[in-house]
Design a protein around this motif. Sequence first.
Motif, short mmCIF file in Angstrom:
data_model
loop_
_atom_site.label_atom_id
_atom_site.label_comp_id
_atom_site.label_asym_id
_atom_site.label_seq_id
_atom_site.Cartn_x
_atom_site.Cartn_y
_atom_site.Cartn_z
N ARG A 1 0.84 -1.21 0.00
CA ARG A 1 0.00 0.00 0.00
C ARG A 1 0.87 1.26 0.00
N ASN A 2 1.93 1.26 0.80
CA ASN A 2 2.85 2.41 0.82
C ASN A 2 3.51 2.61 -0.54
N GLU B 1 1.03 4.18 -2.86
CA GLU B 1 0.82 5.60 -2.56
C GLU B 1 1.95 6.46 -3.13
N ILE C 1 -6.67 9.65 -1.23
CA ILE C 1 -7.34 8.35 -1.22
C ILE C 1 -8.82 8.62 -1.03
N LYS D 1 -1.46 10.94 4.86
CA LYS D 1 -0.84 9.96 3.99
C LYS D 1 0.65 9.86 4.33
N PRO D 2 1.25 8.65 4.23
CA PRO D 2 0.60 7.40 3.85
C PRO D 2 -0.36 6.92 4.95
N TRP E 1 -5.97 1.28 4.49
CA TRP E 1 -6.84 2.01 3.58
C TRP E 1 -8.30 1.88 3.97
#
Length: 523
Positions: free
Chosen positions: A173-174, A177, A215, A238-239, A243
């Motif tokens: 996920r990072n 991003e 997001i 963020k990050p 999520w």
Amino acid sequence: MLIAKESGTYYTPLRTVEFMCDYVAAHQKKPSTILEPSAGDGRFIFALQKRGYGNSYTAIEYDSEKIPLLRERIEQKSTHIFENDFLEFAQQSKRVYDLIIGNPPYISIKNMKKSFLQEARDLCESLSLPTSLVKNSWVAFILGSMRVLAPGGAIFFVLPVEFLQVQYAEVLRNFLEKHFNTIQILTFKEKMFPKIEQNTCLVFLTNQEKNTPYILYRQYKTLSGAIVLHESQIKRNKPLKKWTNAVLSDSDIDLLRRLADYYPHINTLVTSTPGIVTGANKVFILNHKEVAKYKCEKFVKPIISKASTIRCSFAIDHNLVRELSDAGEKIYFLDLNGIKEIDLPRELRLYLQEAGRIKRNNIEIRNSYKCSRRNPWYAVPVTKSGDAVFFKRYDSLPRICVKLRDIYTTDIAYNLMFKENIDPASFVFSFYNSLTLAYCEFLGRYYGGGVSELIPKEFKQLPIPYQNVEPEDIQKLARMLQNHASLENILNFVDARTLGSLVGKSDILRLRAIRNRLMVRRL
């Protein structure tokens, strides 16, 4: 044809396909090149061709038996069809694509072919990502898609909800991003796959020109897309670690973090250990009739193996154990550490011999992974018992109780040992406040059926406004829990004695609203 478990194949329902194709047509400029990396029967390309969306299409399908149906279904003049492994294709392709769309296979690591697993790990290394990331095939499909994505292009996938929250995917996920300034998460009250238990969502990844990275989280009522139930955006925070928390706003997360700074984290007040892992609860945990039958009274300890048995108890004590025993619950743990087989009652020896031969997944229990590493196989290690326990999984309200040390739990709970001057009953009382309960939802993860879980690291990070509480207040809370008082009444009572001095009424009400919003995701 490969079976679903091996191939991860569950055809995407046409309602989902139609929604995704309508959505991408409305939110992404018309692409020149489109790729469906796990094409199956080509239903995504077929739906896009029907809309005249795109100029050139590429379909990748590994299963040779699906290729004839694929050729029959889609218009072939503008379509390239490859019978190939997608990861191999992604590593070798010199073409890039403006849109990559589809439903990648969900194959767990234990069911992956060795060649696919190695390709996936090689792909991780080429992107400077840890190979431990590859726990499921959808991870590799995301990374493979990034290798063949054109600048300004988009990836639009059906993904499991676990991708949004599991710890092992946090590094992915990072990574995403950093590479995409526009991340959109789309969920539905209506199940996308009605016939399977897997919770799924849609994830849209792209880069919009001159766009502040964000997001977006949007929930629709149905796959028609007509009614939006909730929409929020995260820009500042963020990050974002999970999520799933994009269901909140930036100001919500700011409030949680600001208030958490006022109070200690749980790991500064307690140490914790998991409960006993038997490897076979049905064998090692007995009811009172079985204890009498096998004449093993002197070899058992009271144990809690199901969170539901404690109901709304504030304390786990011998009165509760007696109630559960009288009700026929399995509440007695066979502790045979250091006991020679010859010293066991004959009835117990025969029971263990018979139980050890019971097969699970074609393996005798005595030869199962955990039991086979013990000597003898039935000597279950006993972990340290605590003065309180937290049950790691829960539905609407986390369960935490004070407990006597001679009563044990299985690994459904964390046993808590308190640091000097920390009173267990006051700690349990202080736990039931609006901030800590909101953080349970914020830090935890959830599964099919809406059950939430806090792993040890997450539990230890919870903020708690610990106060030394008067005995009469503790007794009152115990009665409220036992009498099924409303959560609002419980929070009003506990908040006044824990949060009240530092947190205003308006912020307390916001904390409750935040918790409710987070719970709606999973229930």
